[in-house]
Design a protein around this motif. Structure first.
Motif, PDB file in Angstrom:
ATOM      1  N   VAL A 104      -0.464  -4.072  -1.449  1.00  0.00           N
ATOM      2  CA  VAL A 104      -0.380  -5.538  -1.457  1.00  0.00           C
ATOM      3  C   VAL A 104       0.908  -5.985  -2.144  1.00  0.00           C
ATOM      4  O   VAL A 104       1.578  -6.924  -1.695  1.00  0.00           O
ATOM      5  CB  VAL A 104      -1.637  -6.151  -2.140  1.00  0.00           C
ATOM      6  CG1 VAL A 104      -1.457  -7.649  -2.345  1.00  0.00           C
ATOM      7  CG2 VAL A 104      -2.876  -5.883  -1.292  1.00  0.00           C
ATOM      8  N   GLY A 105       1.288  -5.279  -3.219  1.00  0.00           N
ATOM      9  CA  GLY A 105       2.530  -5.625  -3.920  1.00  0.00           C
ATOM     10  C   GLY A 105       3.745  -5.467  -3.017  1.00  0.00           C
ATOM     11  O   GLY A 105       4.675  -6.277  -3.048  1.00  0.00           O
ATOM     12  N   ARG A 106       3.724  -4.455  -2.192  1.00  0.00           N
ATOM     13  CA  ARG A 106       4.880  -4.192  -1.331  1.00  0.00           C
ATOM     14  C   ARG A 106       4.864  -5.044  -0.054  1.00  0.00           C
ATOM     15  O   ARG A 106       5.898  -5.542   0.386  1.00  0.00           O
ATOM     16  CB  ARG A 106       4.894  -2.709  -0.949  1.00  0.00           C
ATOM     17  CG  ARG A 106       6.093  -2.334  -0.059  1.00  0.00           C
ATOM     18  CD  ARG A 106       6.095  -0.888   0.336  1.00  0.00           C
ATOM     19  NE  ARG A 106       6.354  -0.020  -0.785  1.00  0.00           N
ATOM     20  CZ  ARG A 106       6.407   1.316  -0.715  1.00  0.00           C
ATOM     21  NH1 ARG A 106       6.200   1.901   0.440  1.00  0.00           N
ATOM     22  NH2 ARG A 106       6.648   2.035  -1.776  1.00  0.00           N
ATOM     23  N   ARG A 120      -2.853  -0.953  10.511  1.00  0.00           N
ATOM     24  CA  ARG A 120      -3.490   0.375  10.466  1.00  0.00           C
ATOM     25  C   ARG A 120      -3.319   1.023   9.098  1.00  0.00           C
ATOM     26  O   ARG A 120      -4.196   1.766   8.635  1.00  0.00           O
ATOM     27  CB  ARG A 120      -2.914   1.263  11.566  1.00  0.00           C
ATOM     28  CG  ARG A 120      -3.434   0.821  12.943  1.00  0.00           C
ATOM     29  CD  ARG A 120      -2.959   1.716  14.048  1.00  0.00           C
ATOM     30  NE  ARG A 120      -3.423   1.203  15.341  1.00  0.00           N
ATOM     31  CZ  ARG A 120      -2.888   1.505  16.496  1.00  0.00           C
ATOM     32  NH1 ARG A 120      -1.852   2.333  16.563  1.00  0.00           N
ATOM     33  NH2 ARG A 120      -3.370   1.001  17.615  1.00  0.00           N
ATOM     34  N   ALA A 121      -2.202   0.741   8.434  1.00  0.00           N
ATOM     35  CA  ALA A 121      -1.999   1.290   7.086  1.00  0.00           C
ATOM     36  C   ALA A 121      -3.025   0.702   6.124  1.00  0.00           C
ATOM     37  O   ALA A 121      -3.567   1.403   5.259  1.00  0.00           O
ATOM     38  CB  ALA A 121      -0.577   0.990   6.607  1.00  0.00           C
ATOM     39  N   CYS A 122      -3.312  -0.588   6.294  1.00  0.00           N
ATOM     40  CA  CYS A 122      -4.335  -1.241   5.467  1.00  0.00           C
ATOM     41  C   CYS A 122      -5.703  -0.606   5.749  1.00  0.00           C
ATOM     42  O   CYS A 122      -6.441  -0.266   4.822  1.00  0.00           O
ATOM     43  CB  CYS A 122      -4.342  -2.740   5.747  1.00  0.00           C
ATOM     44  SG  CYS A 122      -5.493  -3.676   4.717  1.00  0.00           S
ATOM     45  N   CYS A 123      -6.035  -0.419   7.036  1.00  0.00           N
ATOM     46  CA  CYS A 123      -7.309   0.231   7.396  1.00  0.00           C
ATOM     47  C   CYS A 123      -7.362   1.649   6.812  1.00  0.00           C
ATOM     48  O   CYS A 123      -8.419   2.102   6.375  1.00  0.00           O
ATOM     49  CB  CYS A 123      -7.478   0.302   8.911  1.00  0.00           C
ATOM     50  SG  CYS A 123      -7.905  -1.259   9.712  1.00  0.00           S
ATOM     51  N   ALA A 124      -6.226   2.331   6.802  1.00  0.00           N
ATOM     52  CA  ALA A 124      -6.218   3.711   6.298  1.00  0.00           C
ATOM     53  C   ALA A 124      -6.585   3.751   4.824  1.00  0.00           C
ATOM     54  O   ALA A 124      -7.385   4.584   4.395  1.00  0.00           O
ATOM     55  CB  ALA A 124      -4.845   4.344   6.538  1.00  0.00           C
TER      56      ALA A 124
END
Ligand code: SF4
Length: 243
Positions: A104-106, A120-124
């Motif tokens: 979230v920071g990035r 998809r990175a969030c889901c991962a």
């Protein structure tokens, strides 16, 4: 207000046989994997049907869920509702806090809307990694996917041996939506309040919206993505599912 049970519960031809088959499959899976089998309940209605079967048939199947940190209050409320109704403890798996803070920071709180890769990175990190922990030490798992839910799911089997050697069971693979709600009506199964607000498929709050009458049941999931398979990778790999 007309509830979804009033709108959709209907015992169509073959209902009793499909219920009997699902219960027999679940019982057989539980016997084969006693103490090493888990039902991954996503806190939508299919998950609740399976939890009801597990509890009612007193099967040695653990009930677990993922709290991604982005669920609706109505979805989180299902955990104590299950525990109160069935007298079982729901195992809850959450993402690693430091991974969420870093992501979230990035990329910001709304990264999922920026690109399919970021979604998809969030889901991962919120789903796939906690799911690995949920499955650790289990030789089998149970899920409520149904063929009717989407084109990507139309070939869902009753049983599959996964690449990691785990067995996966889909007792509701051949159930219709009417079957699901007829079962809920028969056993007075508690269900997520969002279903009465036109959410047929329930995921994280930022990525799930209500659908209109006649819309595809999964149209409310990641609705802004065009052409991408509406899967997070827990059950079907998106790149495979979209092929
Ligand atoms: Fe993140 Fe949305 Fe996937 Fe939930 S569904 S993990 S909020 S991208």
């Amino acid at each position: 207000m007309t509830t979804i049970v009033q709108r959709l519960a209907r015992k169509t031809r073959g209902f009793e046989a499909r219920v009997a088959h699902a219960e027999a499959l679940l019982r057989e899976a539980a016997e084969d994997h006693a103490g090493r089998i888990v039902q991954a309940n996503s806190l939508g209605v299919e998950g609740m049907v399976l939890t009801d079967m597990v509890a009612r048939l007193k099967l040695p199947v653990a009930v677990a869920t993922l709290d991604t940190g982005a669920l609706h209050a109505e979805t989180l409320a299902m955990i104590p509702r299950i525990e109160a109704r069935y007298g079982i403890a729901v195992e809850v798996f959450r993402p690693r806090q430091e991974a969420v803070v870093q992501f979230v920071g990035r990329h910001g709180e709304r990264a999922m809307y920026d690109s399919v890769d970021l979604r998809r990175a969030c889901c991962a990190l919120r789903k796939l990694e906690p799911m690995e922990r949920l499955l650790q030490g289990r030789s089998a798992w149970v899920t409520g996917l149904r063929r009717e839910q989407s084109a990507e799911r139309r070939h869902v089997p009753f049983y599959a041996l996964e690449d990691d050697g785990r067995e996966k069971f889909y007792p509701l693979a051949d159930w219709t939506e009417a079957d699901v709600w007829a079962y809920v009506q028969r056993h007075d199964v508690p269900y997520n309040d969002l279903h009465d607000q036109w959410f047929p498929s329930i995921g994280c709050a930022p990525c799930t919206r209500a659908v209109s009458a006649g819309e595809d049941p999964r149209a409310g999931r990641w609705w802004w993505e065009q052409g991408a398979a509406k899967e997070c990778g827990l059950h079907l790999r998106p790149e495979v599912a979209s092929a």
